[in-house]
Every structure is written in C-alpha cells, then in structure tokens.
Design an enzyme around this catalytic site. Structure first.
Site, PDB file in Angstrom:
ATOM      1  N   LYS A 109       0.798  -1.239   0.000  1.00  0.00           N
ATOM      2  CA  LYS A 109       0.000   0.000   0.000  1.00  0.00           C
ATOM      3  C   LYS A 109       0.830   1.288   0.000  1.00  0.00           C
ATOM      4  CE  LYS A 109      -3.488  -0.583  -0.639  1.00  0.00           C
ATOM      5  NZ  LYS A 109      -3.997  -1.134  -1.944  1.00  0.00           N
ATOM      6  N   ALA A 110       2.085   1.176  -0.366  1.00  0.00           N
ATOM      7  CA  ALA A 110       2.916   2.399  -0.394  1.00  0.00           C
ATOM      8  C   ALA A 110       3.115   2.915  -1.817  1.00  0.00           C
ATOM      9  CB  ALA A 110       4.257   2.141   0.265  1.00  0.00           C
ATOM     10  N   GLY A 111       2.573   2.192  -2.816  1.00  0.00           N
ATOM     11  CA  GLY A 111       2.741   2.628  -4.202  1.00  0.00           C
ATOM     12  C   GLY A 111       3.584   1.656  -5.016  1.00  0.00           C
ATOM     13  N   THR A 112       3.613   0.395  -4.606  1.00  0.00           N
ATOM     14  CA  THR A 112       4.452  -0.597  -5.293  1.00  0.00           C
ATOM     15  C   THR A 112       4.020  -0.780  -6.750  1.00  0.00           C
ATOM     16  OG1 THR A 112       3.062  -2.394  -4.425  1.00  0.00           O
ATOM     17  CG2 THR A 112       5.048  -1.865  -3.183  1.00  0.00           C
ATOM     18  N   ARG A 158       5.810   5.065   2.704  1.00  0.00           N
ATOM     19  CA  ARG A 158       4.828   6.156   2.696  1.00  0.00           C
ATOM     20  C   ARG A 158       4.585   6.524   4.150  1.00  0.00           C
ATOM     21  NH1 ARG A 158      -1.215   4.565   0.446  1.00  0.00           N
ATOM     22  NH2 ARG A 158      -2.146   6.607   0.793  1.00  0.00           N
ATOM     23  N   SER A 174      -4.606   2.934   4.619  1.00  0.00           N
ATOM     24  CA  SER A 174      -4.794   2.382   3.271  1.00  0.00           C
ATOM     25  C   SER A 174      -4.929   0.852   3.322  1.00  0.00           C
ATOM     26  CB  SER A 174      -3.593   2.778   2.402  1.00  0.00           C
ATOM     27  OG  SER A 174      -3.661   2.164   1.151  1.00  0.00           O
ATOM     28  N   TYR A 192      -0.944  10.807 -11.015  1.00  0.00           N
ATOM     29  CA  TYR A 192      -0.286  10.770 -12.314  1.00  0.00           C
ATOM     30  C   TYR A 192      -0.637   9.455 -13.011  1.00  0.00           C
ATOM     31  CZ  TYR A 192       2.396  14.992 -11.748  1.00  0.00           C
ATOM     32  OH  TYR A 192       2.748  16.304 -11.621  1.00  0.00           O
ATOM     33  N   LYS A 226      -6.568   1.366  -6.787  1.00  0.00           N
ATOM     34  CA  LYS A 226      -5.514   2.253  -6.280  1.00  0.00           C
ATOM     35  C   LYS A 226      -6.140   3.627  -6.107  1.00  0.00           C
ATOM     36  CE  LYS A 226      -2.707  -1.143  -7.088  1.00  0.00           C
ATOM     37  NZ  LYS A 226      -2.188  -1.989  -6.032  1.00  0.00           N
ATOM     38  N   GLY A 227      -5.987   4.178  -4.924  1.00  0.00           N
ATOM     39  CA  GLY A 227      -6.588   5.489  -4.685  1.00  0.00           C
ATOM     40  C   GLY A 227      -8.008   5.375  -4.156  1.00  0.00           C
TER      41      GLY A 227
END
Ligand SMILES: Nc1ncnc2c1ncn2[C@@H]1O[C@H](COP(=O)(O)OS(=O)(=O)O)[C@@H](OP(=O)(O)O)[C@H]1O
Length: 250
Positions: free
Chosen positions: A21-24, A104, A112, A214, A229-230
């Site tokens: 959940k950190a953006g992997t 994160r 998250s 992005y 995601k998000g």
C-alpha cells in the site's frame, strides 16, 4: 520467431520488496515505461509463500517475462518486506540483487491497508470493525501494536532483517508520498540506482485531476492505474491519528 529467439525468461535483477500500500504498483508500472525494464505482471510471491518457494528457481524463472539480455527483469511482491525468511532467501539466490523499497507516511499506509481489507469485506457483504477499534487497544486505548496494519508500518523493524544480509547501497528507498505528488525525480533516482540510462521524462507522465494521480503514457498507450488504487479512506478520529503519528515518531 527471430524476435523470440533473442528473448528468454530470466531471473530478476531487481525486486520491489514492499511496502504494501505504499505505491508498489505505481512504481513498477512507471519503471516499466523504460525500454530496459521487463516487469513480471503479477505478484509472484516466491520468497514469502513456502508452497511457491518449494517449487524452486526454475518455477520462479518461469513466472518472469521474456526479456532481452540487456534488460533488467523486475518483479514486485509487497509481502516480501515483512516476511522474515525473505531476505536470506533472496540473498541465497543472488547476493547482488538490487532491492527497491517504497515507503509512505506510516499512518496513511496503515489506513490504506485497512481500507483495502474493508473494501474486500464490503464486496462480500461482510461487516468489519472501524479502523479506530482495530488501531487502539480496547482496554488501554493506546496504540494496538499487534494490529497487522500497524506492525507493517514499523518500517525500521522489518528493515533490520534486510540489513542483516544486504548493505544499504543495495537498497533504494523510494518516497511513496513524493511518487504521488511529483514522480519523475523519484523515478530518476531509481534509474540511476539500477544503472540505467536516463530515459523517463515528463512525457511519460500526465496528471489526471479526476483520479488525483499521475497516469502513464508511452508511444503506444496511456493508462491510469486501476480503481483499486486510490480508494477513498475513511474519516479517522483525529485523536487516533495523533496517537499513531506519535507512535511512529518514537
Ligand atoms: N500514480 C498512481 N496512481 C494510483 N495510485 C498511486 C499512484 N502513485 C501512488 N499510488 C498509491 O498506491 C497505493 C497502493 O499501493 P500499492 O500498489 O503498493 O498497493 S498493493 O500493496 O499492491 O495493494 C494507493 O494507495 P491508496 O490511495 O491508499 O489506495 C495510491 O495512493
């Protein structure tokens, strides 16, 4: 056919080991825009799940994409970071492995993590506790350090396991909060870490205001990450947030 002859499945030279959940996924997909990167599409879970690990390195290699000799194969399995056996297992396979760790804000990451599980429960029409009730001990009302979403966010504890095997120079720590707000500098740091020529540029990234993130583009496609995601996080009691911030800072 000629094209296929030049490619084969190779073991990874770099692994995104976490954190969940950190953006992997964003990190992997963004890096994959680089022509010298070949990503494994799904999480392989070779080093953290005993049943997979027992299948051996040929099985692991088979999960990898076809790549050219000058490409870097990369996979991401976020559970590696918190699984005690993983650093030693990766070291035994390849002690020169380049490790990518994206982190994160620990409290945001825990929320998250909770939100993902909450959303899966909702899909099955199941109830789930409030975050506040899981994050605090019901008797003491202090931080529940046994709650998995909180334990995962204690990065330094897991990191110490990795540092038993790998020097810091072999671990690139990516700032997941920066990757959301301004991804390119983080990606350029990773290009350098992986020994790649600078390729990624602002042409590869565009901000999508309705997603709040992005998204990615190259000559042939443009895409945002999936809706999983998000996710919208619940409104968490600010007193609980303050306790968690204090816990992370000490
Ligand atoms: N560009 C872009 N697009 C969409 N999402 C982005 C992006 N960059 C980072 N993120 C953040 O990635 C968070 C999900 O992290 P992971 O991919 O590591 O999750 S998972 O562990 O694989 O389930 C996800 O967390 P949540 O917002 O809490 O859902 C996002 O904040």
């Amino acid at each position: 056919m000629l094209h296929l002859k030049k490619t084969k499945k190779r073991l990874p030279k770099a692994i995104i080991v976490g954190v969940r959940k950190a953006g992997t996924r964003a990190l992997l997909e963004m890096l994959n825009l680089h022509p010298k990167i070949a990503k494994a599409s799904s999480e392989v879970h070779f080093f953290d799940i005993a049943e997979n690990y027992e299948k051996g390195l040929d099985w692991y290699r088979h999960q990898m994409p076809y790549s050219y000799a000058d490409q870097i194969t990369i996979e991401k399995s976020p559970a590696y970071f918190i699984t005690e056996e993983t650093p030693q297992r990766i070291y035994q396979m390849n002690n020169t492995m380049k490790l990518l760790l994206i982190v994160r804000d620990p409290t945001e990451r825990a929320i998250s993590d909770y939100t993902q599980i909450y959303s899966h429960k909702q899909e099955k029409n199941k109830n789930y506790d409030r975050f506040e009730d899981l994050a605090l001990d019901p008797e003491t009302k202090e931080v529940n350090t046994h709650y998995k979403a909180i334990r995962t966010s204690v990065y330094h504890r897991h990191m110490s396991q990795w540092l038993k095997y790998f020097p810091l120079e072999q671990i690139c720590v990516v700032d997941g909060d920066k990757l959301v707000k301004d991804p390119l500098p983080e990606l350029q740091r990773v290009e350098t870490f992986l020994g790649l020529e600078r390729y990624l540029s602002n042409k590869n990234l565009y901000y999508n205001a309705s997603r709040g993130f992005y998204c990615l583009r190259n000559d042939t496609m443009n895409k945002c990450l999936s809706d999983s995601k998000g996710r919208q996080h619940p409104d968490v009691d600010p007193k609980v947030i303050a306790k968690l911030h204090h816990y992370s800072a000490t």
